[in-house]
Design a protein around this motif. Structure first.
Motif, PDB file in Angstrom:
ATOM      1  N   GLY A 174       0.771  -1.244   0.000  1.00 47.22           N
ATOM      2  CA  GLY A 174       0.000   0.000   0.000  1.00 47.22           C
ATOM      3  C   GLY A 174       0.794   1.281   0.000  1.00 47.22           C
ATOM      4  N   TRP A 175       2.105   1.206   0.266  1.00 40.58           N
ATOM      5  CA  TRP A 175       2.907   2.425   0.280  1.00 40.58           C
ATOM      6  C   TRP A 175       3.319   2.772  -1.145  1.00 40.58           C
ATOM      7  CZ3 TRP A 175       7.907   3.403   3.674  1.00 40.58           C
ATOM      8  CH2 TRP A 175       8.052   4.775   3.840  1.00 40.58           C
ATOM      9  N   ASN A 176       2.332   3.184  -1.942  1.00 41.33           N
ATOM     10  CA  ASN A 176       2.561   3.552  -3.331  1.00 41.33           C
ATOM     11  C   ASN A 176       1.667   4.744  -3.673  1.00 41.33           C
ATOM     12  OD1 ASN A 176      -0.087   2.519  -4.522  1.00 41.33           O
ATOM     13  ND2 ASN A 176       0.723   0.634  -3.595  1.00 41.33           N
TER      14      ASN A 176
END
Length: 330
Positions: A174-176
Motif C-alpha cells: 500500500g505504500w505507493n
C-alpha cells in the motif's frame, strides 16, 4: 478522448516518455494501467538489455558456487548471496519490461516493482556483509575460521535478506502512489517518502562501508610496516602489495559509489515533474553495479576460476597455477 481525459483527471497513470526520446516531463513509470499500447522507449530497452546481462553473469556465479563443494566457506556464501541478489535484480528488470510492454497488468507490475526494490536492497546489503567479512578476516585473523564467524555471517545474511524483503513489500502492501499522483516520486509508483527511506538507507550503508574500508587500509598498512620492521627494511614487493591492496579497495568503493550515489541523490532532490530522462540516466548506471559485482567479487577469485575450469573443461588443467585466497585478499 473522454476516456483519456478521465484517466488524466484521476492521476492514476504517470505520463510516459515519448517514443525515441525520454525528454518528456514526469517520473519514471515502473508500472502503469493498461489503456493504449505504449511506444517503445529506448531507455527501457537499455534497462532490459542490462538486466539480461546481469542475469547471465550472476547465474553463472551461482551455478559455479552450487556446483563446487569446495566453495562452502563463509566468503563464498557471501559471494553467492550477492550473486543471487543481482541475478534476481536482472530478472526483475526483464520482467518489468515484459509487464510494461507485453503483458500490461497494474497488479503484476506493482509486484515487479517490489521485487526490484527487494533485489537491489539485498544486493547492496550483501556488499555491506562482504565488507564486514573482509574487515573481520583481518581484525580477528586468528579466530576468523571459528564457528562463531560462521554464525555471524549467517545472521548478517538473514538480517540483510529479511530487511530487503520488508522494503520490497512496502509498495506492494500500500505504500505507493497509484491513487495519489501528488505523492509520487521520480520513480513511480514509489512515493517520495518511500524513496527517501531507501536513499537514506543507502547513504548509511555507504558510510559504514567507507569507514570499514578505511580501517582495512589502516590494518593492511600496519601489517606491511610490521613486516618491514621484522626484516629491518621495506622491500619493493611489500610496497607494491600494499599499494595494490589499497588501490583495489579504492576501486571497489569508487565503483559502488559512482554507480549508486547519483541515483540515490536524485531520488531525494528530484521532482516528479522533471524530465524522465534524468531518472533513466541515473538509474541505468546503478544497474551496472550488479553487472560489475561478479567481475570484482567472483571472477577475480582464483578458487572460482579453478571451478570454472572444472565446470567447462570437465577436468582440471594442471598447467594452470591457482593459489587459494583468503577473504582479506582484495
Amino acid at each position: 478522448m473522454e476516456a483519456a481525459a478521465a484517466l488524466n483527471e484521476s492521476g492514476a497513470a504517470a505520463p510516459r516518455l515519448p517514443a525515441g526520446g525520454g525528454g518528456g516531463n514526469g517520473s519514471l513509470e515502473l508500472s502503469s494501467r493498461p489503456p493504449a499500447p505504449a511506444a517503445l522507449n529506448p531507455w527501457d530497452v537499455m534497462l532490459c538489455v542490462s538486466g539480461t546481462a546481469i542475469a547471465c553473469e550472476n547465474a553463472l556465479v551461482v551455478a559455479i558456487i552450487c556446483y563446487s563443494p569446495a566453495l562452502r566457506t563463509p566468503m563464498f556464501v557471501l559471494v553467492g548471496s550477492l550473486a543471487t541478489a543481482d541475478l534476481l535484480a536482472g530478472l526483475g528488470l526483464i520482467l518489468n519490461f515484459v509487464f510494461q510492454y507485453v503483458i500490461r497488468s497494474e497488479t503484476v507490475s506493482l509486484l515487479t516493482v517490489g521485487f526490484l526494490v527487494a533485489s537491489f536492497a539485498a544486493s547492496v546489503s550483501s556488499l555491506l556483509a562482504i565488507t564486514v567479512d573482509r574487515y573481520l578476516s583481518l581484525y580477528n585473523a586468528l579466530t576468523y575460521y571459528s564457528e562463531r564467524t560462521v554464525l555471524c555471517i549467517h545472521t548478517m545474511l538473514a538480517g540483510a535478506w529479511g530487511v530487503s524483503l520488508c522494503l520490497g513489500l512496502l509498495p506492494v502492501l500500500g505504500w505507493n502512489c497509484l491513487h495519489d499522483r501528488a505523492a509520487c516520486s521520480v520513480v513511480r509508483p514509489l512515493t517520495k517518502s518511500n524513496v527517501t527511506l531507501l536513499s537514506a538507507s543507502f547513504f548509511l550503508i555507504f558510510l559504514i562501508m567507507l569507514h570499514l574500508y578505511i580501517e582495512i587500509c589502516k590494518i593492511v598498512c600496519r601489517h606491511a610496516h610490521q613486516i618491514a620492521l621484522q626484516q629491518h627494511f621495506l622491500t619493493a614487493s611489500h610496497y607494491v602489495a600494499t599499494k595494490k591492496g589499497v588501490s583495489t579497495l579504492a576501486i571497489i568503493l569508487g565503483t559502488f559509489g559512482a554507480s549508486w550515489l547519483p541515483f540515490a541523490i536524485y531520488c531525494v532532490v528530484g521532482d516528479p515533474d522533471y524530465p524522465s530522462v534524468y531518472t533513466y540516466a541515473t538509474l541505468l548506471p546503478a544497474t551496472y553495479n550488479s553487472m560489475i559485482n561478479p567481475i570484482i567479487y567472483a571472477y577475480r577469485n582464483q578458487e572460482i576460476q579453478r571451478s570454472m575450469w572444472v565446470l567447462f573443461c570437465g577436468c582440471f588443467q594442471a598447467k594452470v597455477s591457482f593459489r587459494s585466497r583468503s577473504p582479506s585478499d582484495v
